[in-house]
Design an enzyme around this catalytic site. Structure first.
Site, PDB file in Angstrom:
ATOM      1  N   HIS A  91       6.200  -4.438   2.799  1.00 13.69           N
ATOM      2  CA  HIS A  91       5.566  -5.317   1.837  1.00 13.69           C
ATOM      3  C   HIS A  91       4.681  -4.504   0.906  1.00 13.69           C
ATOM      4  CE1 HIS A  91       2.391  -8.133   0.471  1.00 13.69           C
ATOM      5  NE2 HIS A  91       3.445  -8.861   0.209  1.00 13.69           N
ATOM      6  N   HIS A  92       3.892  -3.618   1.475  1.00 15.99           N
ATOM      7  CA  HIS A  92       3.130  -2.683   0.641  1.00 15.99           C
ATOM      8  C   HIS A  92       2.838  -1.394   1.394  1.00 15.99           C
ATOM      9  CE1 HIS A  92      -0.792  -4.201   2.459  1.00 15.99           C
ATOM     10  NE2 HIS A  92      -0.959  -2.885   2.482  1.00 15.99           N
ATOM     11  N   GLN A 105      -0.455   4.019   5.244  1.00 21.51           N
ATOM     12  CA  GLN A 105      -0.477   2.681   5.853  1.00 21.51           C
ATOM     13  C   GLN A 105       0.686   1.864   5.294  1.00 21.51           C
ATOM     14  OE1 GLN A 105      -3.058  -0.547   4.309  1.00 21.51           O
ATOM     15  NE2 GLN A 105      -4.129  -0.405   6.277  1.00 21.51           N
ATOM     16  N   HIS A 140       2.618  -1.839   5.449  1.00 27.06           N
ATOM     17  CA  HIS A 140       2.594  -3.245   5.852  1.00 27.06           C
ATOM     18  C   HIS A 140       4.036  -3.709   5.960  1.00 27.06           C
ATOM     19  CE1 HIS A 140       1.548  -7.633   4.493  1.00 27.06           C
ATOM     20  NE2 HIS A 140       2.000  -7.583   5.723  1.00 27.06           N
ATOM     21  N   HIS A 154      -8.174  -6.421  -5.545  1.00 20.51           N
ATOM     22  CA  HIS A 154      -7.880  -6.842  -4.176  1.00 20.51           C
ATOM     23  C   HIS A 154      -8.747  -8.027  -3.791  1.00 20.51           C
ATOM     24  CE1 HIS A 154      -6.892  -6.656   0.093  1.00 20.51           C
ATOM     25  NE2 HIS A 154      -8.187  -6.627   0.371  1.00 20.51           N
ATOM     26  N   HIS A 194      -8.161 -11.810  -0.954  1.00 17.46           N
ATOM     27  CA  HIS A 194      -7.206 -12.420  -0.041  1.00 17.46           C
ATOM     28  C   HIS A 194      -6.663 -13.702  -0.661  1.00 17.46           C
ATOM     29  CE1 HIS A 194      -9.251  -9.939   3.379  1.00 17.46           C
ATOM     30  NE2 HIS A 194      -8.655  -9.204   2.481  1.00 17.46           N
ATOM     31  N   MET A 222     -12.215 -10.936   0.338  1.00 19.20           N
ATOM     32  CA  MET A 222     -12.726  -9.670  -0.172  1.00 19.20           C
ATOM     33  C   MET A 222     -12.736  -9.749  -1.685  1.00 19.20           C
ATOM     34  SD  MET A 222     -11.116  -6.623   2.072  1.00 19.20           S
ATOM     35  CE  MET A 222     -11.292  -6.578   3.854  1.00 19.20           C
TER      36      MET A 222
HETATM   37  C1  IYT Z   1     -15.171  -5.549   2.961  1.00 19.41           C
HETATM   38  C2  IYT Z   1     -14.248  -5.021   1.901  1.00 19.41           C
HETATM   39  O1  IYT Z   1     -14.316  -5.429   0.748  1.00 19.41           O
HETATM   40  N1  IYT Z   1     -13.317  -4.105   2.293  1.00 19.41           N
HETATM   41  C3  IYT Z   1     -12.363  -3.570   1.336  1.00 19.41           C
HETATM   42  C4  IYT Z   1     -12.939  -2.421   0.588  1.00 19.41           C
HETATM   43  C5  IYT Z   1     -13.021  -1.148   1.308  1.00 19.41           C
HETATM   44  C6  IYT Z   1     -12.153  -0.145   0.964  1.00 19.41           C
HETATM   45  C7  IYT Z   1     -12.269   1.069   1.549  1.00 19.41           C
HETATM   46  C8  IYT Z   1     -13.987  -0.922   2.275  1.00 19.41           C
HETATM   47  C9  IYT Z   1     -14.100   0.294   2.843  1.00 19.41           C
HETATM   48  C10 IYT Z   1     -13.240   1.317   2.513  1.00 19.41           C
HETATM   49  O2  IYT Z   1     -13.358   2.516   3.076  1.00 19.41           O
HETATM   50  I1  IYT Z   1     -10.974   2.530   0.970  1.00 19.41           I
HETATM   51  I2  IYT Z   1     -15.584   0.634   4.262  1.00 19.41           I
HETATM   52  C11 IYT Z   1     -11.019  -3.317   1.946  1.00 19.41           C
HETATM   53  O3  IYT Z   1     -10.905  -3.157   3.155  1.00 19.41           O
HETATM   54  N2  IYT Z   1      -9.991  -3.300   1.090  1.00 19.41           N
HETATM   55  C12 IYT Z   1      -8.599  -3.192   1.462  1.00 19.41           C
HETATM   56  C13 IYT Z   1      -8.348  -2.007   2.264  1.00 19.41           C
HETATM   57  O4  IYT Z   1      -7.767  -2.146   3.471  1.00 19.41           O
HETATM   58  C14 IYT Z   1      -8.723  -0.713   1.772  1.00 19.41           C
HETATM   59  C15 IYT Z   1      -7.746  -3.096   0.230  1.00 19.41           C
HETATM   60  O5  IYT Z   1      -6.549  -3.276   0.312  1.00 19.41           O
HETATM   61  O6  IYT Z   1      -8.294  -2.871  -0.872  1.00 19.41           O
HETATM   62 CU    CU Z   2       1.365  -6.066   2.137  1.00 19.66          CU
HETATM   63 CU    CU Z   3      -8.945  -7.146   2.100  1.00 17.20          CU
END
Ligand code: IYT
Ligand code: CU
Ligand code: CU
Length: 351
Positions: free
Chosen positions: A40-41, A118, A120, A189, A191, A264
């Protein structure tokens, strides 16, 4: 991927690749070796420490919420420390080349000691047929430095959205470092509830302040890095700001958090600089609603925010006309009704 077997739809699997610690590696292009039939990604992270020592592990936002009993691989975060996104793929996108003379610098003395891939998995068809998966990315690398360095700046918020309301998640930071950044790609990004995320350079003061769009896109579309449309340069003293408009039709509050049922608000800006000096502070975060709005910051003139900031853009950055925005709920028109209300709400914060 080193011949993985996913066991659930929506599995996120990770594998780490150690970088040469003696000398730096320069990456100039990303060539996907994957199809959307399987994946998916795909996200490529730079990590100081990988999330696990295992060859393959279960990673990603949702994995902690699952019961781990039926999983092939142990659950762990993507990175244990020092994470940054450096590439994102989805929807059978073609090869991506960085602009001329621009490269990511990895390994050596940089904080990126590992690359973590990563994937998905969207379905289990090939695994049910007894096959394994090798989806991944082929990188163009060199040990010769290019004149320009690539970096990623991330804006994100905390906060929450009450049931049956529209909310805007906002974050803004002043660039204090002596630097000249040239954004060339952006990624949004969120949800399920995200309607539109946008990013801005904010320059000047008071009535002379200007908000210039860096990028704007619905997070309901594939979340890759897309080229910026206009040439914006960001210098010391400028602000970088991001806004995520969400609508919560559910009967319960939704908070920023790490599972698929949380939300997010992220805006990623990929940029280049001349030479080697990237932004030291590469994350800008705010506490988000209801504690933080742009209006709380005296340096931000909220009257100068473009009207389009909270609107879903037309294709390619928004859904095609008539297409549902969020899994079948047709409330696009609320956008237009709700914006004036939101802006009035803002005026409360102007001093
Ligand atoms: C709580 C939130 O917003 N998490 C995001 C941003 C994030 C990215 C990274 C937080 C951290 C990081 O090291 I890179 I701490 C978040 O998890 N975004 C998802 C990811 O799985 C990276 C995304 O797809 O943008
Ligand atoms: Cu995906
Ligand atoms: Cu997210």
């Amino acid at each position: 991927m080193p011949d993985v077997v996913a066991t659930h739809v929506d599995d996120y699997l990770c594998t780490a690749y150690a970088m040469d610690q003696d000398k730096a590696t320069y990456i100039t292009s990303f060539n996907p070796s994957a199809t959307s039939n399987d994946a998916h990604h795909i996200l490529l992270f730079g990590c100081t420490e990988p999330g696990s020592q295992e060859k393959i592990w279960n990673c990603g936002e949702m994995s902690f919420a699952d019961d781990s009993s039926a999983q092939n691989y142990k659950s762990a975060p993507t990175c244990a420390s020092g994470s940054s996104i450096i590439y994102a793929w989805a929807l059978d996108a073609e090869k991506t080349e960085l602009p001329q003379d621009v490269a990511f610098k990895l390994g050596g003395s940089t904080p990126i000691k590992y690359l973590v891939l990563q994937v998905h998995y969207a379905n289990l068809d090939k695994f049910k047929a007894g096959e394994t998966d090798r989806s991944g990315l082929i990188l163009t690398k060199s040990s010769t430095p290019t004149p320009k360095r690539a970096g990623v700046f991330l804006l994100l918020t905390g906060g929450y959205i009450q049931s049956n309301t529209e909310e805007v998640f906002e974050a803004a930071c002043r660039i204090d470092q002596d630097i000249e950044m040239h954004p060339f790609a952006f990624r949004t990004h969120a949800h399920k509830l995200g309607l539109v995320n946008s990013g801005y350079r904010v320059r000047g003061e008071g009535d002379d302040q200007e908000w210039t769009e860096i990028g704007r896109r619905s997070p309901q579309l594939p979340q890759m890095f897309y080229p910026t449309q206009n040439d914006v340069t960001i210098k010391q003293g400028d602000y970088v700001a991001a806004a995520c408009t969400m609508y919560n039709l559910q009967s319960h509050i939704v908070r920023i958090g790490s599972t698929g049922n949380d939300e997010m608000c992220n805006f990623y800006m990929m940029y280049w600089v001349d030479g080697d000096q990237l932004l030291q502070n590469d994350v800008c975060s705010s506490s988000g609603p209801p504690r933080y709005y742009f209006g709380h910051d005296r340096d931000l003139n909220v009257d100068k925010i473009p009207e389009t900031a909270f609107r879903v853009p037309p294709p390619p950055n928004g859904p095609a006309p008539g297409e549902p925005l969020l899994g079948g709920h047709h409330h696009m028109t609320m956008q237009h009704k709700a914006n004036p209300r939101k802006r009035q709400h803002r005026y409360q914060y102007i001093f």
